[in-house]
Structure formats: structure tokens, C-alpha cells
Design a protein around this motif. Structure first.
Motif, PDB file in Angstrom:
ATOM      1  N   ALA A 181      18.829-108.524 -22.593  1.00 51.01           N
ATOM      2  CA  ALA A 181      19.765-109.166 -21.673  1.00 51.01           C
ATOM      3  C   ALA A 181      21.169-108.610 -21.833  1.00 51.01           C
ATOM      4  O   ALA A 181      21.875-108.378 -20.841  1.00 51.01           O
ATOM      5  N   LEU A 182      21.596-108.380 -23.057  1.00 48.40           N
ATOM      6  CA  LEU A 182      22.925-107.809 -23.297  1.00 48.40           C
ATOM      7  C   LEU A 182      23.041-106.434 -22.662  1.00 48.40           C
ATOM      8  O   LEU A 182      24.052-106.109 -22.017  1.00 48.40           O
ATOM      9  N   THR A 183      22.019-105.607 -22.844  1.00 49.84           N
ATOM     10  CA  THR A 183      22.035-104.262 -22.261  1.00 49.84           C
ATOM     11  C   THR A 183      22.117-104.330 -20.748  1.00 49.84           C
ATOM     12  O   THR A 183      22.871-103.584 -20.110  1.00 49.84           O
ATOM     13  N   ASP A 187      25.205-102.826 -18.446  1.00 53.09           N
ATOM     14  CA  ASP A 187      24.915-101.574 -17.743  1.00 53.09           C
ATOM     15  C   ASP A 187      24.705-101.701 -16.242  1.00 53.09           C
ATOM     16  O   ASP A 187      24.448-100.694 -15.579  1.00 53.09           O
ATOM     17  N   ASN A 188      24.794-102.914 -15.682  1.00 55.74           N
ATOM     18  CA  ASN A 188      24.376-103.057 -14.288  1.00 55.74           C
ATOM     19  C   ASN A 188      25.448-103.572 -13.339  1.00 55.74           C
ATOM     20  O   ASN A 188      25.133-104.100 -12.270  1.00 55.74           O
ATOM     21  N   GLY A 189      26.684-103.430 -13.684  1.00 59.29           N
ATOM     22  CA  GLY A 189      27.756-103.688 -12.734  1.00 59.29           C
ATOM     23  C   GLY A 189      27.912-105.114 -12.289  1.00 59.29           C
ATOM     24  O   GLY A 189      28.412-105.367 -11.183  1.00 59.29           O
ATOM     25  N   VAL A 190      27.482-106.063 -13.107  1.00 62.86           N
ATOM     26  CA  VAL A 190      27.735-107.467 -12.801  1.00 62.86           C
ATOM     27  C   VAL A 190      28.817-107.969 -13.755  1.00 62.86           C
ATOM     28  O   VAL A 190      28.855-107.582 -14.918  1.00 62.86           O
ATOM     29  N   ARG A 191      29.696-108.807 -13.248  1.00 65.61           N
ATOM     30  CA  ARG A 191      30.782-109.307 -14.084  1.00 65.61           C
ATOM     31  C   ARG A 191      30.306-110.517 -14.882  1.00 65.61           C
ATOM     32  O   ARG A 191      29.930-111.543 -14.303  1.00 65.61           O
ATOM     33  N   GLY A 223      26.638-123.716 -27.365  1.00 62.75           N
ATOM     34  CA  GLY A 223      27.154-122.792 -26.362  1.00 62.75           C
ATOM     35  C   GLY A 223      26.462-121.440 -26.461  1.00 62.75           C
ATOM     36  O   GLY A 223      25.541-121.248 -27.259  1.00 62.75           O
ATOM     37  N   PRO A 224      26.881-120.464 -25.652  1.00 60.89           N
ATOM     38  CA  PRO A 224      26.271-119.139 -25.704  1.00 60.89           C
ATOM     39  C   PRO A 224      26.528-118.479 -27.059  1.00 60.89           C
ATOM     40  O   PRO A 224      27.518-118.771 -27.741  1.00 60.89           O
ATOM     41  N   SER A 225      25.638-117.585 -27.463  1.00 66.82           N
ATOM     42  CA  SER A 225      25.798-116.882 -28.734  1.00 66.82           C
ATOM     43  C   SER A 225      27.044-116.001 -28.702  1.00 66.82           C
ATOM     44  O   SER A 225      27.565-115.675 -27.640  1.00 66.82           O
ATOM     45  N   GLY A 226      27.508-115.630 -29.885  1.00 67.38           N
ATOM     46  CA  GLY A 226      28.697-114.788 -29.979  1.00 67.38           C
ATOM     47  C   GLY A 226      28.564-113.477 -29.250  1.00 67.38           C
ATOM     48  O   GLY A 226      29.539-112.975 -28.673  1.00 67.38           O
ATOM     49  N   GLU A 227      27.349-112.910 -29.247  1.00 67.93           N
ATOM     50  CA  GLU A 227      27.146-111.630 -28.555  1.00 67.93           C
ATOM     51  C   GLU A 227      27.477-111.743 -27.074  1.00 67.93           C
ATOM     52  O   GLU A 227      28.144-110.883 -26.498  1.00 67.93           O
ATOM     53  N   PHE A 228      27.009-112.804 -26.432  1.00 68.47           N
ATOM     54  CA  PHE A 228      27.283-112.974 -25.006  1.00 68.47           C
ATOM     55  C   PHE A 228      28.745-113.346 -24.771  1.00 68.47           C
ATOM     56  O   PHE A 228      29.362-112.891 -23.804  1.00 68.47           O
TER      57      PHE A 228
END
Length: 267
Positions: A181-183, A187-191, A223-228
Motif C-alpha cells: 500500500a505504501l508503494t 508511486d501512483n500520483g494520488v495525494r 490512528g494510522p501507522s507512522g509509515e502512512f
């Protein structure tokens, strides 16, 4: 109704098919039981392939369902109550249900062909919340949902089908690892927009963004993980009474999607 075939014997092959589908230990889920009128109607309209639909012989099936099954060439049969008791035993006995083929899983790459905002749920595990978000996402124009760390093995989970009222088959839903999901987000131009307390923007600011967003929500507790959170270009909060601890995640997603409805629904 009088013209429908009635299953009265335990030896009917359909009975064993139903029993097989209700087994909780199946390693590979290729067929699923979908119960109740609204989920059945919505699943049929979404193009799910049905093997057969059944109603207890004590129930009057609605004309809307019978007509739709006739147009889609889906067989409909009645199940005698004594046979249904043998099939479901201690389980809650659905009055109307169908056996359907599980659709091919959606991949992250498939989301690139869509244009509406995406919802990403990180660590949201309560199936009722996920189902409510599915219904709201479909109604308010989101084009897909990504589930990370949801504990679901398939979107064709009977609990999720019930909670979403069958809408789980009406828009792309992807089960993805956190790295996948992170990748995709990078990589796909969504904000990427993350929802958290003390965000840089408030939810009302989302209406002015014309670009495609991925709206990221985590569990109510963490909440969302730190990575996100670190990936997000923008953080957003929802104004609320400071005496309230938090909003239910499905309510938060609904508020966010309502703010984005002008873009996602083209209004």
C-alpha cells in the motif's frame, strides 16, 4: 412461488453444497453464502455469479428478487424447513440466501484505472465499521478501498457481506500489505491525506481540492501507522467537541467523503 422446486430430502446435491460453503475451516474460499434480500439484490446487480438462490418454504420471496433472478438466469428453489434445520443446526438460519462464486480479487494496479478518491484503512479490524465504510464509499463516489492489517482473508467474508449490505462487490476493494500500500500511494500520483487529531487542515478544506486523494484512516485507538502518517502530504482533522475522545472511524470516513462529494459525484 408455487412453481418453484422444493428441496425436501437431505440427499439433494444442493444440500451438500450449502453445507460445504458454511464450513468455517475452508482453506480456499471459492464460493460464499450471501443472505438476506438487500445483499442478494445488490450482489446480483454488481454482477456476482450465483449458482442458486434459496428461500425457506415458509417465506414469500419478493417479486423484485424473482424477476431479477429470471433476467439473470439464476435458479431459485425452496428449502423445506426440516432440511434447513439439518443444514444450519445451531447456526442462525437465513430465510433467503444464495450460493455465489467469489469474484476474482482486485489488485492495487486495478485502482489506477479509476478516478474517484480512494479510502485506505490501516489497522481497522471491526467488520461492522469496514462494512459501513464500504456502503458510504459507494454512495458518495469513492472509487476503491484498500484494507491494510484488517485480519480479513477475503472480501467475500460473510460478516463483511452482511455489514456492507452486499455493496462489498460494487466497488474495488483490495487486501494489501503495508509495504504494498505504501508503494502504491508513493508511486501512483494520488495525494495522500491522513486523518488525525490536530491536522494542518480541517475536513471542510477538502472540498477545495480538485485532485485525486487517498483518504487514510487508522483505528480509533491508534490512528494510522507512522509509515502512512509520514507519507501523507497533508493531515486533516475533524472539528469536534473537545470533551469527546474520538469519532467512530466509519463516521469519520463518512464526514470526509461528504466533503469530497462534489468532486467524486461530479456535482
Amino acid at each position: 412461488m408455487s412453481s418453484l422446486d422444493l428441496i425436501t430430502e437431505r440427499s439433494d446435491p444442493a444440500v451438500q453444497r450449502i453445507i460445504d460453503v458454511t464450513k468455517h475451516s475452508r482453506a480456499v474460499v471459492k464460493t460464499v453464502l450471501i443472505e438476506d434480500i438487500e445483499p442478494l439484490l445488490q450482489s446480483i446487480r454488481a454482477g456476482v455469479g450465483f449458482i442458486e438462490i434459496y428461500g425457506l418454504d415458509t417465506v414469500t420471496l419478493p417479486d423484485e428478487l424473482l424477476d431479477l433472478c429470471a433476467r439473470r438466469d439464476i435458479p431459485v428453489r425452496l428449502l423445506a424447513a426440516p432440511v434447513a434445520n439439518q443444514v444450519f443446526k445451531t447456526e442462525k438460519k437465513p430465510k433467503v440466501f444464495g450460493l455465489a462464486r467469489v469474484p476474482k480479487p482486485t489488485r492495487l494496479a486495478d485502482l489506477s484505472a479509476t478516478t474517484g478518491d480512494l479510502i485506505l484503512l490501516d489497522g481497522v479490524k471491526i467488520v461492522g465499521n469496514i462494512g459501513a465504510i464500504v456502503r458510504t464509499s459507494f454512495a458518495l463516489g469513492a472509487s476503491g478501498i484498500v484494507l491494510v492489517d484488517s485480519d480479513l482473508g477475503t472480501i467475500a467474508d460473510r460478516r463483511l457481506i452482511r455489514a456492507s449490505r452486499g455493496y462489498v462487490f460494487s466497488l474495488p476493494i483490495v487486501l494489501a500489505s503495508r509495504d504494498e500500500a505504501l508503494t502504491y500511494v508513493q508511486d501512483n500520483g494520488v495525494r495522500p491525506v491522513v486523518f488525525e487529531a490536530g491536522g494542518e487542515l480541517t475536513v471542510g478544506d477538502l472540498d477545495g481540492m480538485d485532485e485525486r486523494l487517498v483518504l487514510m484512516f487508522g483505528s480509533e485507538r491508534t490512528g494510522p501507522s507512522g509509515e502512512f502518517a509520514h507519507t501523507a502530504a497533508t493531515s486533516v482533522s475533524i472539528p469536534m467537541n473537545p470533551a469527546a475522545e474520538s469519532l467512530n472511524v466509519s463516521v469519520s470516513a463518512g464526514i470526509a467523503l461528504n466533503a469530497r462529494a462534489r468532486r467524486n459525484l461530479g456535482r
